[in-house]
Design a protein around this motif. Sequence first.
Motif, PDB file in Angstrom:
ATOM      1  N   ASP A  22      -7.305 -10.974   5.496  1.00 38.19           N
ATOM      2  CA  ASP A  22      -8.689 -10.517   5.370  1.00 38.19           C
ATOM      3  C   ASP A  22      -9.602 -11.436   6.176  1.00 38.19           C
ATOM      4  O   ASP A  22      -9.125 -12.330   6.895  1.00 38.19           O
ATOM      5  CB  ASP A  22      -9.113 -10.441   3.897  1.00 38.19           C
ATOM      6  N   SER A  23     -10.907 -11.246   6.056  1.00 39.17           N
ATOM      7  CA  SER A  23     -11.863 -12.012   6.868  1.00 39.17           C
ATOM      8  C   SER A  23     -11.886 -13.498   6.514  1.00 39.17           C
ATOM      9  O   SER A  23     -12.349 -14.318   7.310  1.00 39.17           O
ATOM     10  CB  SER A  23     -13.263 -11.422   6.708  1.00 39.17           C
ATOM     11  N   SER A  45      -7.162   4.463  11.821  1.00 41.58           N
ATOM     12  CA  SER A  45      -7.976   4.025  10.692  1.00 41.58           C
ATOM     13  C   SER A  45      -7.163   3.287   9.638  1.00 41.58           C
ATOM     14  O   SER A  45      -7.658   2.369   8.983  1.00 41.58           O
ATOM     15  CB  SER A  45      -8.672   5.228  10.045  1.00 41.58           C
ATOM     16  N   LYS A  46      -5.886   3.662   9.482  1.00 39.78           N
ATOM     17  CA  LYS A  46      -5.070   3.061   8.427  1.00 39.78           C
ATOM     18  C   LYS A  46      -3.878   2.259   8.926  1.00 39.78           C
ATOM     19  O   LYS A  46      -3.182   1.633   8.136  1.00 39.78           O
ATOM     20  CB  LYS A  46      -4.579   4.154   7.460  1.00 39.78           C
ATOM     21  N   GLU A  47      -3.631   2.270  10.226  1.00 43.09           N
ATOM     22  CA  GLU A  47      -2.505   1.493  10.747  1.00 43.09           C
ATOM     23  C   GLU A  47      -2.651   1.253  12.244  1.00 43.09           C
ATOM     24  O   GLU A  47      -3.444   1.899  12.930  1.00 43.09           O
ATOM     25  CB  GLU A  47      -1.180   2.201  10.458  1.00 43.09           C
ATOM     26  N   ASP A  56       0.799  -1.225   0.000  1.00 42.70           N
ATOM     27  CA  ASP A  56       0.000   0.000   0.000  1.00 42.70           C
ATOM     28  C   ASP A  56       0.834   1.278   0.000  1.00 42.70           C
ATOM     29  O   ASP A  56       0.373   2.331  -0.410  1.00 42.70           O
ATOM     30  CB  ASP A  56      -0.907   0.019   1.237  1.00 42.70           C
ATOM     31  N   LYS A  85      -3.269  -1.151   7.559  1.00 43.83           N
ATOM     32  CA  LYS A  85      -4.621  -1.705   7.493  1.00 43.83           C
ATOM     33  C   LYS A  85      -5.192  -1.440   6.093  1.00 43.83           C
ATOM     34  O   LYS A  85      -5.976  -0.519   5.884  1.00 43.83           O
ATOM     35  CB  LYS A  85      -5.504  -1.077   8.569  1.00 43.83           C
ATOM     36  N   PRO A  86      -4.779  -2.261   5.117  1.00 48.42           N
ATOM     37  CA  PRO A  86      -5.260  -2.047   3.746  1.00 48.42           C
ATOM     38  C   PRO A  86      -6.727  -2.441   3.604  1.00 48.42           C
ATOM     39  O   PRO A  86      -7.345  -2.970   4.542  1.00 48.42           O
ATOM     40  CB  PRO A  86      -4.359  -2.960   2.918  1.00 48.42           C
ATOM     41  N   LYS A  87      -7.270  -2.184   2.437  1.00 44.51           N
ATOM     42  CA  LYS A  87      -8.655  -2.557   2.163  1.00 44.51           C
ATOM     43  C   LYS A  87      -8.827  -4.059   2.354  1.00 44.51           C
ATOM     44  O   LYS A  87      -8.039  -4.852   1.855  1.00 44.51           O
ATOM     45  CB  LYS A  87      -9.023  -2.158   0.736  1.00 44.51           C
ATOM     46  N   GLY A  88      -9.857  -4.455   3.079  1.00 45.14           N
ATOM     47  CA  GLY A  88     -10.091  -5.866   3.368  1.00 45.14           C
ATOM     48  C   GLY A  88      -9.451  -6.344   4.648  1.00 45.14           C
ATOM     49  O   GLY A  88      -9.583  -7.515   5.013  1.00 45.14           O
ATOM     50  N   TYR A  89      -8.776  -5.445   5.374  1.00 45.16           N
ATOM     51  CA  TYR A  89      -8.103  -5.832   6.609  1.00 45.16           C
ATOM     52  C   TYR A  89      -9.089  -6.432   7.617  1.00 45.16           C
ATOM     53  O   TYR A  89     -10.181  -5.926   7.826  1.00 45.16           O
ATOM     54  CB  TYR A  89      -7.430  -4.611   7.239  1.00 45.16           C
ATOM     55  N   HIS A  90      -8.650  -7.528   8.245  1.00 52.63           N
ATOM     56  CA  HIS A  90      -9.448  -8.150   9.304  1.00 52.63           C
ATOM     57  C   HIS A  90      -8.612  -8.385  10.564  1.00 52.63           C
ATOM     58  O   HIS A  90      -9.032  -8.064  11.673  1.00 52.63           O
ATOM     59  CB  HIS A  90     -10.041  -9.477   8.814  1.00 52.63           C
TER      60      HIS A  90
END
Length: 299
Positions: free
Chosen positions: A242-243, A215-217, A112, A276-281
């Motif tokens: 991811d989830s 929010s991002k890390e 990212d 915390k990229p898109k799809g982070y779980h």
Amino acid sequence: MRQIRKRVLACTLTMAMMFCLFPVMTQAATRNMTMYVGETVLVYPGKPIAKISNTNGKVVQVKREEPDHIYATLVAAKTGKSKVTMKTGSGTAKINVTVKKADISIKVLADDSSDSYVYLAVSNKTSKFFEQALIEYTIKDTEGVILKKDTTRVFNLPAKTVTPMQLYLDVEDAKSVRLSDISAKVVGLQNDARNRYVDASSKIKVNIKNKFEKSKEITGTLCWNNTSNQAVSLSYYAMVYDSKNRLIAMTSPTYMMLKAGQSNVSDSYSSLQIPKPKGYHHYKLVKSAYYVKFAPKWI
């Protein structure tokens, strides 16, 4: 009786003179070694190698290294078995070599932080520690034309562990390159037979202080504790999922040394910074620690 004694004495003196004239060769030392296809191992028997032989050159290729012949290189060419014999001025060393196929896979991940970099997740599924691996990678455009093909190296691949490395794309339009257009594979491995790597990961404990989730890390401070009686080399990184428990990102590895019994001192602290990229779980913090034992001379 006197004549018999004289003969025995003469034989004894003769044998003693023979031992003085001809040095006694030590008993041949035999070792068993497992290698993997593409692996190069440096072997130091302890004395310059006068002669080297090999029973199966198709499985293992051997060579005395110039100019002083103090070590030899063994290259695993294909699966099978071979016996390598090295003769020196003071003895003979024999190696029973078994060559297996290396189970090492590479997954390409996005990074990212930059459009010019990707992470390679190198998964060593063998039971052997490799000092380094030579990786060949290929980058193609959307039409399948090769933009770049080159090699790079990754150092310290612990057994049964995923090791991250960052790859610089170095192409004209890196933003247009899709992950599916990047491939990588291991084409070479290297080790030194003098080194014995002892896994000490279970002896390293960590506490996270000042953990803060943005929010991002995710940030924090890692406090390391080496409970072993050896100084260890430590590397750590985070794997992000991811989830569906799919690996979607990794952090670059951080390296540090921990003294024996070191705990909560200034140089055993390190920072935690997980994206915390898109799809982070969730994430998993991975640590790998080892120390090196030097093997005794073979002869």
